[in-house]
Design an enzyme around this catalytic site. Structure first.
Site, PDB file in Angstrom:
ATOM      1  N   ARG A 199       2.251  -9.256   7.805  1.00  0.00           N
ATOM      2  CA  ARG A 199       3.623  -9.008   8.267  1.00  0.00           C
ATOM      3  C   ARG A 199       3.726  -8.108   9.501  1.00  0.00           C
ATOM      4  O   ARG A 199       4.820  -7.803   9.948  1.00  0.00           O
ATOM      5  CB  ARG A 199       4.459  -8.436   7.124  1.00  0.00           C
TER       6      ARG A 199
ATOM      7  N   PRO B  12       0.802  -1.222   0.000  1.00  0.00           N
ATOM      8  CA  PRO B  12       0.000   0.000   0.000  1.00  0.00           C
ATOM      9  C   PRO B  12       0.836   1.273   0.000  1.00  0.00           C
ATOM     10  O   PRO B  12       1.575   1.540   0.930  1.00  0.00           O
ATOM     11  CB  PRO B  12      -0.837  -0.119   1.284  1.00  0.00           C
ATOM     12  N   GLU B  13       0.739   2.018  -1.071  1.00  0.00           N
ATOM     13  CA  GLU B  13       1.318   3.356  -1.153  1.00  0.00           C
ATOM     14  C   GLU B  13       0.134   4.307  -1.260  1.00  0.00           C
ATOM     15  O   GLU B  13      -1.003   3.910  -1.023  1.00  0.00           O
ATOM     16  CB  GLU B  13       2.270   3.448  -2.358  1.00  0.00           C
TER      17      GLU B  13
END
Length: 297
Positions: A119, A2-3
């Site tokens: 993560r 996700p940017e």
DNA sequence: TATTTTACCTGAGGGC
DNA sequence: TGCCCTCAGGTAAAAT
């Protein structure tokens, strides 16, 4: 990964569901999802339960849900693999579910917001809202001139109406570091990650290791225009999904991966000149570029 | 002070 | 089949 475009898709999906909604329950399954929160899970629960959200805002890759009547917000960072999912009340647990918020909305009824994160680089937090340095709105989705404290040191993103292009240009040209490192520096401009840095540099025909200070003012402006163009295009296509790690609030993938020109295309022909795209290690990650179109100066 | 490196974390995929 | 190893990368703290 996700940017900015991916986080904006999540923000836009969350906004109608949370604005005006009240938190009726909090379940913290994994306290590692609260690394940005000052306090433990029970403190997070006690602070949030009974509160009402008044919107959904975003700057760069951070998003936050301002809380009614106090200078506080629920801060969200998705990290590498975080997801904010809208689910029916009582829905079965998601894979890698870390935190669940039960919401009652006057128009939509009951729903659940699930924060899932493989993560665990992402996290939620209750954070204090502080005034913006320039007095303008904190970011997309809000008119209030405030940002969470943990976002205050982050620069505005290139799609923010209050983004200062000339200040960005001056700042970049004072940096001796490689231009790609500067693009990834969230205190210079926020929202750009490894994918869109590679894409924008390819579009601007700039080698990622070019010293930022060696770029002409014209080159920096061209790069900024390409950054904006690639972010806007990715946003229009719902973001970039390589695997199940990035999805919108309904669990659906974005389409921009089909439009990538450099990132992840090592060995494949450059869409402009046909030369094979090269991948090099840079800052403990991959850097993808065309060795012909993006010559190092 | 400015810049660079490291730690954090889990699952997928390759090699044997 | 299963074990070991490498890789993915955003952020903040630590090191240079």
């Amino acid at each position: 990964m996700p940017e900015l475009p991916e986080v904006e898709v999540v923000r836009a999906g969350l906004a109608p569901a949370v604005t005006g909604g009240t938190v009726t329950g909090v379940t913290v399954q994994d306290e590692r999802a609260l690394t940005r929160h000052l306090g433990d899970g029970s403190h997070f629960d006690a602070t949030l339960t009974g509160r009402r959200f008044v919107g959904a805002a975003r700057r760069g890759k951070f998003l936050w849900l301002p809380i009614e009547g106090v200078d506080q917000a629920l801060l969200v960072h998705l990290g590498m693999s975080g997801q904010m999912l809208l689910r029916a009340p009582g829905a079965a647990g998601e894979r890698h579910e870390r935190i669940r918020l039960d919401i009652f909305h006057p128009l939509h009824g009951e729903l659940a917001i699930v924060f899932a994160d493989q993560r665990t680089f992402g996290s939620l937090a209750i954070d204090t809202l502080v005034p913006t340095a320039d007095g303008a709105a904190g970011g997309w989705g809000t008119d209030a001139p405030t940002v969470p404290q943990q976002v205050a040191h982050i620069a505005r993103d290139p799609l923010d109406p209050a983004f200062d292009g000339s200040a960005f240009s001056a700042r970049v040209r004072r940096k001796v570091s490689a231009i790609k490192r500067v693009l990834l520096d969230q205190t210079v401009a926020s929202g750009i990650g490894n994918i869109y840095a590679d894409e924008a540099l390819w579009a601007a025909r700039i080698h990622p290791e070019t010293p930022a200070a060696s770029l002409t003012p014209r080159a920096v402006i061209r790069l900024l225009l390409e950054v904006r163009a690639v972010l806007e295009k990715a946003l229009a296509e719902g973001g970039t999904s390589f695997d199940a790690q990035y999805v919108n609030v309904n669990g659906q993938a974005g389409y921009f991966a089909h439009s990538l020109t450099a990132y992840g295309r090592q060995g494949k022909p450059c869409p402009r000149c046909g030369t094979p795209i090269v991948r090099e290690n840079f800052m403990n990650r991959g850097s993808h570029f065309c060795p012909r179109c993006q010559r190092q100066v």
